[in-house]
Write a protein that holds these residues in place. Structure first.
Motif: not given
Length: 135
Positions: A27-29, A56-60, A50-54, A102-106
């Motif tokens: 999760s972002y947290g 566009n406020n839509k999630g992952i 980190i100034k802001k996460k998420n 953008k942090l990608y997770f595979d």
């Protein structure tokens, strides 16, 4: 067991076999230490904050790569100081800038599951590869 029951059982088993693969994103947290570690491995200069996460406020974002692999994309706005060379060192200079990260997770890549790219997500341009937002 009737035909419907065996089909339902097979679907049930397949669902639970796939569940650990596609539901193990962070999760972002809890993502900050992973961003820091990935950044330090890939980028030679540190970010300040980190100034802001998420963004566009839509999630992952659950996203399909060109090779059909499903990845998760986290978005950040980070502040990075300017740097300049001084003799044989690189030192902080005045000022800095905010950067979209953008942090990608595979989840299927066990050797290097996270990587970083810079820039925005363009939902209109890349609509076919956007699957959904989670979390």
């Amino acid at each position: 067991m009737n035909r419907f029951g065996s089909s339902a059982l097979v679907l049930f088993i397949l669902f639970f076999l796939a569940l650990p693969v596609y539901s193990n994103y962070t999760s972002y947290g809890k993502i900050d230490p992973i961003l820091k570690k990935t950044w330090d491995e890939q980028i030679p200069l540190p970010y300040d904050s980190i100034k802001k996460k998420n963004i566009n406020n839509k999630g992952i974002l659950q996203y399909r790569l060109s090779n059909k692999r499903i990845v998760y994309i986290y978005t950040f706005l980070v502040y990075m100081s300017n740097y300049e060379p001084l003799e044989k060192q690189i030192v902080k200079a005045k000022g800095g800038r905010e950067m979209l990260v953008k942090l990608y997770f595979d989840p299927l890549n066990k050797e290097k599951p996270y990587w970083i790219q810079f820039g925005e997500l363009d939902e209109e341009l890349d609509r076919n590869n956007f699957i959904k937002y989670v979390n």
